[in-house]
Design an enzyme around this catalytic site. Structure first.
Site, PDB file in Angstrom:
ATOM      1  N   CYS A 120       0.864  -1.178   0.000  1.00  0.00           N
ATOM      2  CA  CYS A 120       0.000   0.000   0.000  1.00  0.00           C
ATOM      3  C   CYS A 120       0.895   1.221   0.000  1.00  0.00           C
ATOM      4  O   CYS A 120       2.088   1.124   0.273  1.00  0.00           O
ATOM      5  CB  CYS A 120      -0.905  -0.004   1.230  1.00  0.00           C
ATOM      6  SG  CYS A 120      -2.276   1.173   1.083  1.00  0.00           S
ATOM      7  N   LYS A 195     -12.318  -4.885   2.286  1.00  0.00           N
ATOM      8  CA  LYS A 195     -11.787  -3.995   3.309  1.00  0.00           C
ATOM      9  C   LYS A 195     -12.708  -2.789   3.441  1.00  0.00           C
ATOM     10  O   LYS A 195     -12.927  -2.055   2.473  1.00  0.00           O
ATOM     11  CB  LYS A 195     -10.370  -3.557   2.924  1.00  0.00           C
ATOM     12  CG  LYS A 195      -9.755  -2.563   3.899  1.00  0.00           C
ATOM     13  CD  LYS A 195      -8.309  -2.278   3.563  1.00  0.00           C
ATOM     14  CE  LYS A 195      -7.720  -1.224   4.488  1.00  0.00           C
ATOM     15  NZ  LYS A 195      -6.330  -0.927   4.172  1.00  0.00           N
ATOM     16  N   ARG A 205      -3.212   3.695  12.552  1.00  0.00           N
ATOM     17  CA  ARG A 205      -2.732   4.896  11.859  1.00  0.00           C
ATOM     18  C   ARG A 205      -1.756   5.677  12.719  1.00  0.00           C
ATOM     19  O   ARG A 205      -0.872   6.346  12.205  1.00  0.00           O
ATOM     20  CB  ARG A 205      -3.923   5.738  11.384  1.00  0.00           C
ATOM     21  CG  ARG A 205      -4.672   5.007  10.271  1.00  0.00           C
ATOM     22  CD  ARG A 205      -5.868   5.756   9.738  1.00  0.00           C
ATOM     23  NE  ARG A 205      -6.631   4.899   8.831  1.00  0.00           N
ATOM     24  CZ  ARG A 205      -7.826   5.187   8.340  1.00  0.00           C
ATOM     25  NH1 ARG A 205      -8.395   6.335   8.671  1.00  0.00           N
ATOM     26  NH2 ARG A 205      -8.436   4.357   7.527  1.00  0.00           N
ATOM     27  N   ARG A 217     -11.012   7.765   3.551  1.00  0.00           N
ATOM     28  CA  ARG A 217     -10.734   6.700   2.589  1.00  0.00           C
ATOM     29  C   ARG A 217     -12.013   6.107   1.974  1.00  0.00           C
ATOM     30  O   ARG A 217     -11.994   5.031   1.402  1.00  0.00           O
ATOM     31  CB  ARG A 217      -9.947   5.588   3.266  1.00  0.00           C
ATOM     32  CG  ARG A 217      -8.624   6.006   3.894  1.00  0.00           C
ATOM     33  CD  ARG A 217      -7.661   4.833   3.952  1.00  0.00           C
ATOM     34  NE  ARG A 217      -6.601   4.949   4.937  1.00  0.00           N
ATOM     35  CZ  ARG A 217      -5.568   5.784   4.853  1.00  0.00           C
ATOM     36  NH1 ARG A 217      -5.469   6.633   3.849  1.00  0.00           N
ATOM     37  NH2 ARG A 217      -4.636   5.782   5.793  1.00  0.00           N
ATOM     38  N   GLU A 233     -16.532  -8.133  -4.662  1.00  0.00           N
ATOM     39  CA  GLU A 233     -15.113  -7.820  -4.477  1.00  0.00           C
ATOM     40  C   GLU A 233     -14.274  -9.096  -4.389  1.00  0.00           C
ATOM     41  O   GLU A 233     -13.206  -9.193  -4.996  1.00  0.00           O
ATOM     42  CB  GLU A 233     -14.906  -6.993  -3.192  1.00  0.00           C
ATOM     43  CG  GLU A 233     -15.158  -5.503  -3.354  1.00  0.00           C
ATOM     44  CD  GLU A 233     -13.994  -4.800  -4.063  1.00  0.00           C
ATOM     45  OE1 GLU A 233     -13.036  -5.456  -4.466  1.00  0.00           O
ATOM     46  OE2 GLU A 233     -14.072  -3.557  -4.210  1.00  0.00           O
ATOM     47  N   LYS A 248     -11.684  -7.540   6.360  1.00  0.00           N
ATOM     48  CA  LYS A 248     -11.119  -6.618   7.343  1.00  0.00           C
ATOM     49  C   LYS A 248     -12.058  -5.451   7.568  1.00  0.00           C
ATOM     50  O   LYS A 248     -12.518  -4.881   6.582  1.00  0.00           O
ATOM     51  CB  LYS A 248      -9.777  -6.124   6.801  1.00  0.00           C
ATOM     52  CG  LYS A 248      -9.089  -5.109   7.664  1.00  0.00           C
ATOM     53  CD  LYS A 248      -7.868  -4.585   6.961  1.00  0.00           C
ATOM     54  CE  LYS A 248      -7.311  -3.444   7.792  1.00  0.00           C
ATOM     55  NZ  LYS A 248      -6.296  -2.727   7.115  1.00  0.00           N
ATOM     56  N   TYR A 313      -2.940  -8.657  16.501  1.00  0.00           N
ATOM     57  CA  TYR A 313      -1.937  -8.110  17.419  1.00  0.00           C
ATOM     58  C   TYR A 313      -1.874  -8.930  18.698  1.00  0.00           C
ATOM     59  O   TYR A 313      -1.025  -8.697  19.545  1.00  0.00           O
ATOM     60  CB  TYR A 313      -2.244  -6.634  17.712  1.00  0.00           C
ATOM     61  CG  TYR A 313      -2.330  -5.831  16.423  1.00  0.00           C
ATOM     62  CD1 TYR A 313      -1.169  -5.394  15.797  1.00  0.00           C
ATOM     63  CD2 TYR A 313      -3.555  -5.578  15.810  1.00  0.00           C
ATOM     64  CE1 TYR A 313      -1.229  -4.709  14.592  1.00  0.00           C
ATOM     65  CE2 TYR A 313      -3.627  -4.888  14.611  1.00  0.00           C
ATOM     66  CZ  TYR A 313      -2.461  -4.459  14.000  1.00  0.00           C
ATOM     67  OH  TYR A 313      -2.516  -3.804  12.804  1.00  0.00           O
TER      68      TYR A 313
HETATM   69  C1  PBG Z   1      -2.941   0.249   4.889  1.00  0.00           C
HETATM   70  C2  PBG Z   1      -3.502  -0.530   6.022  1.00  0.00           C
HETATM   71  C3  PBG Z   1      -4.290  -0.085   7.102  1.00  0.00           C
HETATM   72  C4  PBG Z   1      -4.457  -1.180   7.942  1.00  0.00           C
HETATM   73  C5  PBG Z   1      -3.799  -2.244   7.355  1.00  0.00           C
HETATM   74  N1  PBG Z   1      -3.233  -1.840   6.168  1.00  0.00           N
HETATM   75  C6  PBG Z   1      -4.779   1.256   7.447  1.00  0.00           C
HETATM   76  C7  PBG Z   1      -5.850   1.890   6.678  1.00  0.00           C
HETATM   77  O1  PBG Z   1      -6.369   1.371   5.699  1.00  0.00           O
HETATM   78  O2  PBG Z   1      -6.142   3.026   7.055  1.00  0.00           O
HETATM   79  C8  PBG Z   1      -5.205  -1.171   9.252  1.00  0.00           C
HETATM   80  C9  PBG Z   1      -4.850  -2.265  10.201  1.00  0.00           C
HETATM   81  C10 PBG Z   1      -5.342  -2.095  11.584  1.00  0.00           C
HETATM   82  O3  PBG Z   1      -6.115  -1.187  11.937  1.00  0.00           O
HETATM   83  O4  PBG Z   1      -4.936  -2.920  12.398  1.00  0.00           O
HETATM   84  N2  PBG Z   1      -3.847   0.723   3.978  1.00  0.00           N
END
Ligand code: PBG
Length: 322
Positions: A120, A195, A205, A217, A233, A248, A313
């Site tokens: 990303c 997502k 973040r 986003r 998707e 996610k 985590y």
């Molecule tokens: C990158 C990404 C994000 C997360 C994983 N890859 C942040 C986002 O999309 O803002 C979030 C992971 C988490 O909250 O544990 N795009």
């Protein structure tokens, strides 16, 4: 069949009978541990909203990976915090960038651990969006070129698996094609297929230093109200060559995990995101819930909904218990 003939409590009478009729089990095999890599040496900076998780310099990352491997965790996923950010997120596809260095060190020093990379741009762009900005919007097709460069650069450094999380249209096919052309047809692709634009990414973040500097986003991540769109998707990503599909966040989207499980037979991952982790930790710190039990129950619920693997985590903590 009716009471008193059938008494469901017979099968709950003691720990052994409960063990015998248990339908879902958790194991360390299920976990993928997310790790944050930052510049420097000897850096191990705890993320304030995610106790037990750190921004790690490459040397510390290697130690952390070694420890996870020792606990039986099969895979880690890496997120990079570059030295500098710019408009085009060049740090993402720099062959000497933070992630590329991290992969090389891990491959040299830790054996038998799957190294996945998040593909990303948001951690690398000065504006914090997941792509190239043109006229105030994230331009889909220009972004694809950069994502493909990023994925190839990760593969070149030695990554085992790439995981695009940007939500641009067509990126799975585009990345798959670029990997094939570069001779990396063996690299596994796990797509963040479904997502959502979620409030539960807040602590991440902070950890990745990647909040969008303007807007949000919602123009590329999915609307939390949509379930049928999740099927479209996922179908697209499978057609484009994804090996593993992901949902996610996890806990507010167990229905989505369940429906993808019923609809597709590809391996299914779920991302138990930062906010989901932080809520349990915060409540447990206040003594409002039993943190360990809440952790195990939520991980189990993600498995029960149909996930084969969980990015979490809690990986280290849960692995210690299991
Ligand atoms: C990158 C990404 C994000 C997360 C994983 N890859 C942040 C986002 O999309 O803002 C979030 C992971 C988490 O909250 O544990 N795009």
């Amino acid at each position: 069949m009716y009471f008193p003939i059938y008494r469901p409590r017979r099968l709950r009478a003691d720990a052994n009978i409960r063990r015998m009729v248990r339908e879902t089990t958790l194991s360390v095999d299920d976990f993928i541990a997310p790790l944050f890599v930052c510049p420097g040496e000897g850096v191990r900076r705890e993320i304030s909203t995610m106790p037990g998780n750190y921004q790690l310099s490459v040397d510390e990352l290697v130690k952390e990976a070694e420890e996870l491997k020792g606990l039986g965790v099969p895979a880690i996923i890496l997120f990079g915090i570059p030295e500098e950010k710019d408009e085009l997120g060049t740090g993402a596809y720099d062959d000497h960038g933070i992630i590329q260095k991290a992969i090389r060190a891990l491959k040299a020093e830790v054996q038998d651990l799957i190294v996945i990379t998040d593909v990303c741009l948001c951690e690398y762009t000065s504006h914090g969006h997941c792509g190239v900005i043109v006229d105030g919007r994230v331009d889909n097709d220009k972004t694809l070129e950069l994502l493909a460069k990023e994925a190839v650069s990760h593969a070149l450094a030695g990554a085992d698996m790439v995981a695009p999380s940007d939500m641009m249209d067509g990126r799975v096919g585009f990345i798959r094609n670029a990997l094939n052309n570069a001779g990396f047809e063996q690299i596994t692709l796990m797509s963040y297929a479904v997502k959502y634009a979620s409030a539960f990414y807040g602590p991440f973040r902070e950890a990745a230093e990647s909040p969008p500097q303007f807007g949000d986003r919602k123009g590329y991540q999915m609307d939390p109200a949509n379930a049928r769109e999740a099927l479209r998707e996922a179908a697209l990503d499978i057609e484009e060559g994804a090996d593993i599909i992901m949902v996610k966040p996890a806990l507010s989207y167990l229905d989505i995990i369940h429906s993808l499980r019923n609809e597709f037979d590809h391996p299914l991952a779920a991302y138990n995101v930062s906010g989901e982790f932080a809520m349990i930790k915060a409540a447990a710190a206040k003594g409002w819930i039993d943190g360990e039990q809440a952790m195990l129950e939520s991980l189990l619920s993600i498995k029960r909904a149909g996930a084969d693997m969980i990015l979490t985590y809690f990986a280290k903590e849960a692995a210690r218990i299991l």
